[in-house]
Scaffold this active site. Structure first.
Site, PDB file in Angstrom:
ATOM      1  N   ASP A   1       0.908  -1.245  -0.062  1.00  0.00           N
ATOM      2  CA  ASP A   1      -0.022  -0.140  -0.126  1.00  0.00           C
ATOM      3  C   ASP A   1       1.045   1.338   0.003  1.00  0.00           C
ATOM      4  OD1 ASP A   1      -2.025  -1.676   0.196  1.00  0.00           O
ATOM      5  OD2 ASP A   1      -2.603  -1.132   2.016  1.00  0.00           O
TER       6      ASP A   1
ATOM      7  N   ASP B   1     -15.221  -3.427  -1.957  1.00  0.00           N
ATOM      8  CA  ASP B   1     -14.946  -2.921  -0.511  1.00  0.00           C
ATOM      9  C   ASP B   1     -16.021  -2.475   0.308  1.00  0.00           C
ATOM     10  OD1 ASP B   1     -12.184  -2.855  -1.573  1.00  0.00           O
ATOM     11  OD2 ASP B   1     -12.243  -0.822  -2.113  1.00  0.00           O
TER      12      ASP B   1
END
Length: 242
Positions: free
Chosen positions: A8, A129
Site C-alpha cells: 500500500d 470494498d
C-alpha cells in the site's frame, strides 16, 4: 490459491492502514521497490499494489513508486486506487501492470468497467470494498446503500477477470478475514474471487482455502510485515502442502 502480498503506497512509502483510516498509518518501508523485491525473492508469484493517495484524489499519485516496483520485479502485479477513466487504465496497462482494479467506478460508472473489460480481456478486476455488507467508495470514505453481492452480480456478464472483496472492518486490524461473507459472495457469482482484509495468520489462509467454495487468491499485508504470517509457510499452504 495465490497469495498476493500487499504493498500500500502513501507519500511514496510502503505503509499499512487500520480499516482504511489514513491517520492510522504505519510505515513499513521507505523503499517500496525494495519491499517488492523482498516478496518476490521469497517466492511470491503476484503483487497487489494500492495507491492510497490516489484513491482519495481520484487520480494516480504514487505513480513513481509503482513504476519503480514494476522495474524492480518480474512477477505480475495488480494495482488499485484512483483509476477512474479509460486513459488511466490504458496508461497503466501499457506500463506493464498485469491487471488494474476498478473500485469506485464500478459503482459510479459501471459502463466504464464493461468497456475496459472488453478492451482488455483478463486484465480488469473489480474491487468491492464493504462495511457490514454495503459498498464504500472513494478511498472507503463514502458509504453507499449498494450490497456487495448485488454489485458483484451486476458484472456477471461483463468479462472481468476477478473480484477482489475486502471487508473494511477487518482490513489491517489483524483479527482475521470475514470468511463467511467472502464465501457468500463467491457463491453468488461465477467470477473468480480474491479475499482481502484481515488475513494475518496461516490459520486465516487455511480457513479461506477450505471455506467450501473456490477462492483464487488471498491478499495479506500487515500480517506479512509484522511477521505474524510466515511467508514460506503461507505459500506452501496455498499450494496444498499444509
Amino acid at each position: 490459491m495465490i497469495l498476493y502480498p500487499a504493498i500500500d503506497l502513501k507519500d511514496g512509502q510502503a505503509v499499512r492502514l487500520v480499516r482504511g483510516e489514513m491517520e492510522r498509518v504505519t510505515v513499513f518501508n521507505d523503499d517500496p521497490a525494495a519491499q517488492a523485491r523482498n516478496f518476490v525473492e521469497a517466492g511470491c508469484e503476484w503483487l497487489h499494489l494500492v495507491d492510497l493517495n490516489g484513491a482519495f484524489a481520484g487520480e494516480p499519485v504514487n505513480a513513481a513508486s509503482v513504476e519503480a516496483i514494476l522495474a524492480a520485479t518480474d512477477v505480475p502485479a495488480q494495482l488499485g486506487g484512483g483509476i477512474r477513466d479509460m486513459t488511466t487504465i490504458e496508461t497503466w496497462l501499457g506500463k506493464g501492470l498485469a491487471r488494474v482494479i476498478l473500485g469506485t467506478v464500478a459503482v459510479e460508472e459501471p459502463d466504464l468497467v464493461r468497456e475496459a473489460a472488453r478492451a482488455f480481456p483478463g486484465r480488469i478486476a473489480v474491487g468491492i470494498d464493504a462495511r457490514e455488507g454495503r459498498v464504500a467508495t472513494r478511498g472507503w470514505a463514502e458509504e453507499t446503500d449498494v450490497l456487495a453481492t448485488d454489485l458483484a452480480r451486476s458484472f456477471e456478464d461483463a468479462g472481468v477477470a476477478a473480484i477482489i472483496y475486502t471487508d473494511i472492518l477487518r482490513d489491517g486490524a489483524m483479527k482475521g478475514p470475514n470468511v463467511e461473507a467472502t464465501a457468500h459472495l463467491a457463491r453468488a457469482v461465477s467470477i473468480p474471487v480474491i479475499a482481502s482484509g484481515g488475513v494475518s495468520s496461516l490459520d486465516d489462509l487455511i480457513a479461506l482455502r477450505d471455506c467450501g467454495v473456490t477462492l483464487i487468491g488471498a491478499i495479506s499485508g500487515r500480517g506479512l510485515y509484522d511477521g505474524a504470517l510466515d511467508l514460506a509457510a503461507a505459500l506452501a499452504a496455498l499450494k496444498g502442502d499444509a
